[in-house]
Design a protein around this motif. Structure first.
Motif, mmCIF file in Angstrom:
data_model
loop_
_atom_site.group_PDB
_atom_site.id
_atom_site.type_symbol
_atom_site.label_atom_id
_atom_site.label_comp_id
_atom_site.label_asym_id
_atom_site.label_seq_id
_atom_site.Cartn_x
_atom_site.Cartn_y
_atom_site.Cartn_z
ATOM 1 N N LEU A 188 -43.675 -23.478 42.862
ATOM 2 C CA LEU A 188 -43.275 -22.301 42.108
ATOM 3 C C LEU A 188 -42.343 -22.701 40.972
ATOM 4 O O LEU A 188 -41.517 -23.592 41.130
ATOM 5 C CB LEU A 188 -42.565 -21.301 43.019
ATOM 6 C CG LEU A 188 -43.317 -20.838 44.251
ATOM 7 C CD1 LEU A 188 -42.510 -19.767 44.988
ATOM 8 C CD2 LEU A 188 -44.695 -20.330 43.914
ATOM 9 N N SER A 189 -42.486 -22.012 39.865
ATOM 10 C CA SER A 189 -41.614 -22.233 38.716
ATOM 11 C C SER A 189 -40.879 -20.945 38.376
ATOM 12 O O SER A 189 -41.420 -19.850 38.537
ATOM 13 C CB SER A 189 -42.431 -22.672 37.495
ATOM 14 O OG SER A 189 -43.083 -23.894 37.730
ATOM 15 N N CYS A 190 -39.677 -21.103 37.898
ATOM 16 C CA CYS A 190 -38.865 -19.976 37.440
ATOM 17 C C CYS A 190 -38.382 -20.325 36.042
ATOM 18 O O CYS A 190 -37.520 -21.208 35.878
ATOM 19 C CB CYS A 190 -37.694 -19.755 38.381
ATOM 20 S SG CYS A 190 -36.494 -18.517 37.833
ATOM 21 N N ASP A 221 -34.558 -28.190 36.017
ATOM 22 C CA ASP A 221 -34.703 -28.975 34.797
ATOM 23 C C ASP A 221 -33.986 -28.198 33.711
ATOM 24 O O ASP A 221 -34.553 -27.274 33.117
ATOM 25 C CB ASP A 221 -36.179 -29.179 34.461
ATOM 26 C CG ASP A 221 -36.396 -30.112 33.286
ATOM 27 O OD1 ASP A 221 -35.464 -30.242 32.451
ATOM 28 O OD2 ASP A 221 -37.483 -30.693 33.184
ATOM 29 N N ASN A 222 -32.745 -28.559 33.492
ATOM 30 C CA ASN A 222 -31.932 -27.794 32.546
ATOM 31 C C ASN A 222 -32.469 -27.899 31.125
ATOM 32 O O ASN A 222 -32.323 -26.967 30.332
ATOM 33 C CB ASN A 222 -30.487 -28.260 32.613
ATOM 34 C CG ASN A 222 -29.838 -27.908 33.941
ATOM 35 O OD1 ASN A 222 -30.190 -26.910 34.572
ATOM 36 N ND2 ASN A 222 -28.897 -28.732 34.379
ATOM 37 N N ALA A 223 -33.105 -29.009 30.800
ATOM 38 C CA ALA A 223 -33.663 -29.164 29.451
ATOM 39 C C ALA A 223 -34.780 -28.156 29.201
ATOM 40 O O ALA A 223 -34.983 -27.699 28.073
ATOM 41 C CB ALA A 223 -34.172 -30.582 29.263
ATOM 42 N N LYS A 224 -35.496 -27.823 30.271
ATOM 43 C CA LYS A 224 -36.584 -26.857 30.145
ATOM 44 C C LYS A 224 -36.150 -25.449 30.534
ATOM 45 O O LYS A 224 -36.955 -24.519 30.525
ATOM 46 C CB LYS A 224 -37.769 -27.288 31.014
ATOM 47 C CG LYS A 224 -38.429 -28.574 30.557
ATOM 48 C CD LYS A 224 -39.656 -28.901 31.399
ATOM 49 C CE LYS A 224 -40.349 -30.171 30.879
ATOM 50 N NZ LYS A 224 -41.543 -30.514 31.700
ATOM 51 N N THR A 236 -28.292 -19.679 29.246
ATOM 52 C CA THR A 236 -28.365 -21.114 29.531
ATOM 53 C C THR A 236 -28.350 -21.309 31.033
ATOM 54 O O THR A 236 -27.331 -21.097 31.694
ATOM 55 C CB THR A 236 -27.186 -21.842 28.884
ATOM 56 O OG1 THR A 236 -27.197 -21.574 27.465
ATOM 57 C CG2 THR A 236 -27.306 -23.340 29.105
ATOM 58 N N LEU A 237 -29.464 -21.756 31.543
ATOM 59 C CA LEU A 237 -29.648 -21.789 32.991
ATOM 60 C C LEU A 237 -28.660 -22.715 33.690
ATOM 61 O O LEU A 237 -28.231 -22.440 34.813
ATOM 62 C CB LEU A 237 -31.090 -22.197 33.308
ATOM 63 C CG LEU A 237 -31.506 -22.158 34.753
ATOM 64 C CD1 LEU A 237 -32.893 -21.558 34.875
ATOM 65 C CD2 LEU A 237 -31.470 -23.563 35.343
ATOM 66 N N ASP A 238 -28.260 -23.808 33.047
ATOM 67 C CA ASP A 238 -27.433 -24.793 33.744
ATOM 68 C C ASP A 238 -26.015 -24.281 34.022
ATOM 69 O O ASP A 238 -25.232 -24.974 34.669
ATOM 70 C CB ASP A 238 -27.408 -26.126 33.026
ATOM 71 C CG ASP A 238 -26.793 -26.044 31.631
ATOM 72 O OD1 ASP A 238 -26.779 -27.081 30.949
ATOM 73 O OD2 ASP A 238 -26.334 -24.959 31.240
ATOM 74 N N ARG A 239 -25.687 -23.100 33.576
ATOM 75 C CA ARG A 239 -24.366 -22.530 33.840
ATOM 76 C C ARG A 239 -24.364 -21.597 35.047
ATOM 77 O O ARG A 239 -23.335 -21.007 35.382
ATOM 78 C CB ARG A 239 -23.880 -21.755 32.612
ATOM 79 C CG ARG A 239 -23.698 -22.628 31.387
ATOM 80 C CD ARG A 239 -23.211 -21.839 30.195
ATOM 81 N NE ARG A 239 -23.059 -22.664 29.006
ATOM 82 C CZ ARG A 239 -22.687 -22.197 27.825
ATOM 83 N NH1 ARG A 239 -22.427 -20.913 27.660
ATOM 84 N NH2 ARG A 239 -22.575 -23.018 26.807
#
Length: 124
Positions: A20-22, A73-76, A28-31
Motif C-alpha cells: 500500500l502507498s500513501c 520516503d520523505n523525498a517522495k 511536508t510529510l517528514d514533519r
C-alpha cells in the motif's frame, strides 16, 4: 490543502502480498507521524502501524508483527505498508492518517487528516 491518497489495495489469496502507498500533498510529510489503520465490516477502525519522523519509532499491532513493514520516503512525500503472508482476517479498508502529535498513538482521535481508504480483500 492537505491530502492523503492511498493506493495499492486489491484482492489476493491467503499468503499473498500487497504494498500500500500513501501519497501526501499540501504538507511536508517528514514533519509528521503517519499511521496506517484498517476497518473491517462491522468493526471499529484500528491502528495497524505507525511511523514517527526520522523513523525513530515504528509501531505494529501484534497481529501484523513479522508480516507487515511500514516505511517512508520523505523525498517522495509518501509512506508505504508492505503486507506479506496475508490472511483472511486482514481483509479491511486500509487508511493512512496524519498524526497530531510527535509520537505514535493508537487512537483515531490522535490523527487529524485521513485518506479515502483502499480495500484489501484476502480470500481463496
Amino acid at each position: 490543502q492537505v491530502q492523503l491518497v492511498e493506493s495499492g489495495g486489491g484482492s489476493v489469496q491467503p499468503g499473498g502480498s500487497l504494498r500500500l502507498s500513501c501519497a501526501a500533498s499540501g504538507f511536508t510529510l517528514d514533519r509528521y507521524v503517519i499511521g496506517w489503520f484498517r476497518q473491517a465490516p462491522g468493526k471499529e477502525r484500528e491502528v495497524v502501524s505507525c511511523i514517527t519522523t526520522s523513523e525513530r519509532t515504528i509501531y505494529y499491532t501484534d497481529s501484523v508483527k513479522g508480516r507487515f513493514t511500514i516505511s517512508r520516503d520523505n523525498a517522495k512525500n509518501a509512506v508505504y505498508l508492505q503486507m506479506n503472508s496475508l490472511r483472511p482476517e486482514d481483509t479491511a479498508v486500509y487508511y493512512c492518517a496524519r498524526g497530531n502529535y510527535l509520537y505514535c498513538r493508537d487512537s483515531t482521535a490522535a490523527y487529524g487528516y485521513w485518506g479515502q481508504g483502499t480495500q484489501v480483500t484476502v480470500s481463496s
